[in-house]
Design an enzyme around this catalytic site. Structure first.
Site, short mmCIF file in Angstrom:
data_model
loop_
_atom_site.label_atom_id
_atom_site.label_comp_id
_atom_site.label_asym_id
_atom_site.label_seq_id
_atom_site.Cartn_x
_atom_site.Cartn_y
_atom_site.Cartn_z
N LEU A 9 0.84 -1.20 0.00
CA LEU A 9 0.00 0.00 0.00
C LEU A 9 0.87 1.24 0.00
O LEU A 9 1.95 1.25 0.59
CB LEU A 9 -0.86 0.03 1.26
N LYS A 55 -4.69 -0.76 10.82
CA LYS A 55 -3.64 -1.48 10.09
C LYS A 55 -2.88 -2.34 11.09
O LYS A 55 -2.10 -1.82 11.90
CB LYS A 55 -2.71 -0.50 9.38
N ASP A 98 -0.25 -4.74 12.79
CA ASP A 98 1.19 -4.84 12.62
C ASP A 98 1.63 -6.29 12.84
O ASP A 98 2.07 -6.66 13.92
CB ASP A 98 1.88 -3.90 13.61
N LYS A 135 -9.99 2.41 2.40
CA LYS A 135 -10.28 1.75 1.11
C LYS A 135 -11.55 2.35 0.51
O LYS A 135 -12.54 2.55 1.22
CB LYS A 135 -10.52 0.25 1.33
S1 IVH Z 1 -5.37 -4.12 2.75
C1 IVH Z 1 -3.30 -4.44 -1.77
N1 IVH Z 1 -5.94 -3.86 5.28
O1 IVH Z 1 -0.40 -4.00 5.39
C2 IVH Z 1 -3.01 -4.51 -0.31
N2 IVH Z 1 -3.72 -4.46 4.70
O2 IVH Z 1 1.13 -2.24 3.63
C3 IVH Z 1 -4.27 -4.59 0.46
N3 IVH Z 1 -2.25 -4.81 6.63
O3 IVH Z 1 0.54 -6.47 3.11
C4 IVH Z 1 -3.98 -4.70 1.89
N4 IVH Z 1 -3.74 -4.40 8.18
O4 IVH Z 1 -0.28 -7.28 5.38
C5 IVH Z 1 -4.99 -4.15 4.38
N5 IVH Z 1 -6.61 -3.64 7.50
C6 IVH Z 1 -5.65 -3.91 6.60
C7 IVH Z 1 -4.34 -4.25 6.98
C8 IVH Z 1 -3.39 -4.51 6.00
C9 IVH Z 1 -2.48 -4.73 7.93
C10 IVH Z 1 -0.93 -5.13 6.00
C11 IVH Z 1 -1.02 -6.19 4.94
C12 IVH Z 1 -0.37 -5.60 3.71
C13 IVH Z 1 0.34 -4.40 4.26
C14 IVH Z 1 0.35 -3.30 3.22
#
Ligand code: IVH
Length: 671
Positions: free
Chosen positions: A81, A114, A116, A289
């Protein structure tokens, strides 16, 4: 009821209570009642192993070890992201989204915390878990299915029938309470403690023996789906999608919120920041999102990740602790810096017991004193720093620290250098701390890369007088007999070490320049210097005007480089290295290569090359490798973790390539 029926009943009951506990977060029975059901099932299965089905909840304790992890190619790549810091960048994201969609009104966003931890891809075929894989390089991960089966919140079978294939994605985390409990146990057994919950979780998922994963008590929370090959009808918004995922039996965090517009998103980010300390696990921001899936599809992806989502990162985390001592440390270039020794405190994802205080001026300005309660800050992977004292908590009589006048290691009088706040030990030739740090830098991976000559080894050889300065490394071959006699050395390791030293004589020029440890000359500046001057001979004669005329070299670096080569001792050292056979390979530049006239910038983590290797390849093929993106850049090659450089490339319309695309541009046989 037969034992088989009873076992089947217990399996269903236990899974139902697991679901109520982990997904609904509203348990219907007490922990001890749950344990009783579990125990009864274990007993039945032990009495008659044929009753133990692969989807029995008892299997969550792990199975016999596997030999290695098999690679798992993701059906749909697992991307990363883009990051945003603060409200303004969130609003800028909203503007980009609206522009991309061509809408003027509000866009609705689904927001989540998010987590960790480490990302996990779970593939279910006809509702049964068949593969669990780590993210890996985004294209291929590792198949860690036996380990995933021990994680709470990963159902063996979906709660609903979903024909075909569905891939559920989410994060595996270790709760703070588990982290603390495990570390207490480890400390009591004098074992090394985990640095942070994320490391403990990702280390846990990479155990070949899943029973070792089980004892780490990991949790999974879902944040979305990946591949979909099913006739089941999927909802049309992210928010509804997450409700559907929840109905399949996956925990979805209750902090999730649907925001009608960007103002609500900014408010949500603030509210999450406030609840951060009270959450059961670590988070490093918020993920925003676009809610409407059709809009997500219309926006699509960049090389790095989706245009429809962004990670909003939080400012550095701070914590209070006590400053126990201030010590003065001497670095490679003789700079003497104060280091704070702290009562260990958990901040920004790690336990911190040392932090930098930068220099004496900074220390005086902040007015921190030994015994003070201080604020410590840590952001991302940067070195933790002491922000300042809590004056109200200062005990009476706390004394201001005094700047040292003598080097704490060799006792030389320290000097203040004009234009710099730092104190320096001028004894670069024999101050042990400096000599040690210089040698360690010279042999390090990015420099001459001499395997077998680590920190400990250097210290021992310095103590024994077998090493004294950089050229003495190349004289070790005359001391073979003495080396063999050293404890834990032996014939073979001496042979290997001497071979590694010999081999290093032919490292590329930029590595040698970097290894010299000239102040402000990092690996990239070293590569620029090697490219521009072509040979060590030319560089040795470089004057300030020539240096300053080079792209990427400012006045500070130019004068530091010029001064370094003006010091007689340094010139003598270079002569000695050359006479001992060090002959750096000069960078070949072909003006006819396929990349002639093209400038590349590499950013993010490359999976197949070290960045310096990729840059050298570009140069060999006639191109130029630069450190920053400008309108003169032709290509930006971006790996995972790419940030501002990739953003700038997008703004300037510079073409961004993935590492795979770059590889495809290489002529056959150039690797
Ligand atoms: S959405 C296309 N939602 O953050 C990527 N990711 O920096 C869509 N992560 O690899 C990911 N919490 O492992 C999404 N609520 C969340 C998240 C999350 C942690 C991590 C995930 C991803 C990374 C991206």
């Amino acid at each position: 009821m037969s034992s088989a029926e009873r076992a089947a009943y217990l399996r269903r009951e236990i899974e139902r209570h697991n679901y109520l506990y982990f997904v609904e977060e509203s348990p219907a029975i007490s922990d001890s009642e749950f344990d009783k059901l579990f125990r009864e099932l274990v007993d039945l299965e032990e009495a008659d192993p044929s009753l133990c089905t692969p989807d029995s909840p008892t299997q969550r304790v792990g199975v016999t070890p596997i030999q290695k992890f098999e690679p798992h190619r993701h059906l749909v790549p697992m991307l990363s992201l883009d990051n945003a810091f603060g409200g303004d960048e969130v609003r800028a994201f909203d503007v980009r989204v609206k522009k991309g969609l061509g809408v003027e009104g509000d866009v609705a966003y689904e927001c989540e915390i998010k987590l960790d931890g480490l990302s996990m891809s779970l593939t279910y075929v006809n509702s049964v878990l068949v593969t669990a894989a780590t993210r890996g390089d985004g294209t291929t991960g590792e198949n860690v299915t036996p380990n995933a089966r021990t994680v709470r919140g990963i159902p063996f079978r979906l709660e609903k029938e979903v024909p075909g294939t569905i891939e559920v994605r989410g994060e595996v985390v270790m709760h703070k309470s588990v982290f603390e409990e495990l570390n207490r146990e480890r400390a009591a057994r004098s074992e090394q403690v985990f640095v942070n919950p994320r490391n403990a979780a990702s280390g846990g998922m990479r155990q070949l023996d899943s029973r070792l994963t089980a004892v780490r008590k990991l949790n999974f929370y879902s944040y979305g789906i990946g591949a979909v090959q099913t006739s089941a009808k999927l909802p049309g918004t992210q928010y509804q999608l997450m409700q559907w995922v929840k109905s399949l039996g996956f925990p979805v965090r209750k902090e999730e919120k649907l925001c009608e517009n960007v103002d609500d998103v900014v408010k949500y980010c603030e509210s999450v920041q406030a609840m951060r300390p009270s959450l059961p696990f670590g988070i490093d921001g918020v993920v925003v999102k676009v809610n409407d899936i059709a809009q997500q599809e219309a926006l699509g992806f960049t090389a790095r990740g989706p245009r429809w989502a962004i990670a909003v990162k939080f400012a550095a985390e701070q914590a209070f602790t006590v400053l126990e001592a201030i010590e003065w440390q001497v670095g490679r270039t003789g700079v003497v810096t104060p280091v704070a020794y702290l009562q260990p405190v958990y901040v920004g994802g790690v336990t911190v017991s040392r932090a930098t205080l930068h220099n004496f001026d900074d220390l005086s300005k902040k007015d921190v004193r030994v015994g003070d309660t201080v604020i410590v800050q840590r952001a991302g992977d940067v070195i933790p720093e002491v922000i300042g004292p809590v004056i109200e908590k200062r005990r009476k009589g706390a004394k201001k620290p005094v700047a040292p006048t003598k080097c704490p290691v060799c006792g030389s009088d320290l000097v203040e250098q004009e234009g710099y706040v730092a104190l320096r030990c001028p004894n670069s030739k024999s101050c042990e701390a400096q000599v040690h740090a210089k040698l360690a830098h010279f042999v390090s991976r990015g420099a001459m890369d001499i395997e077998g000559l680590g920190e400990k080894q250097i210290e021992r050889l310095l103590e024994l007088g077998m090493l004294s300065d950089v050229p003495s490394i190349y004289r070790l071959k005359d001391k073979r007999d003495e080396l063999v006699k050293l404890e834990r050395m032996g014939e073979q390791s001496v042979t290997n070490l001497l071979a590694a030293i010999e081999e290093s004589k032919k490292r590329p020029l930029d590595r040698l320049i970097f290894g010299l440890g000239i102040r402000f000359v990092g690996d990239r500046t070293a590569a620029d210097l090697a490219r521009e001057f072509g040979s060590l001979e030319n560089l040795r004669r470089a004057d300030y005007d020539k240096l300053i005329s080079l792209e990427g070299i400012g006045p500070k670096v130019a004068s530091e480089v010029q001064e370094w080569f003006e010091v007689e001792e340094n010139q003598a050292m270079l002569d000695e290295l050359l006479s001992l056979g060090v002959s750096p390979v000069e960078t070949e530049v072909s003006s006819e290569g396929v990349f002639a006239g093209k400038t590349f910038v590499f950013t993010g983590k490359l999976e197949r090359f070290e960045r310096s290797v990729a840059e050298r390849l570009v140069m060999k093929l006639g191109g130029k490798a630069a450190g920053s993106v400008s309108k003169n850049t032709d290509f930006v090659v971006a790996g995972p973790g790419a940030g501002s450089k990739l953003k700038k490339a997008e703004q300037l319309g510079v073409r961004a390539l993935s590492e795979d695309e770059f590889l495809k541009m290489l002529p056959e046989g150039s690797l």
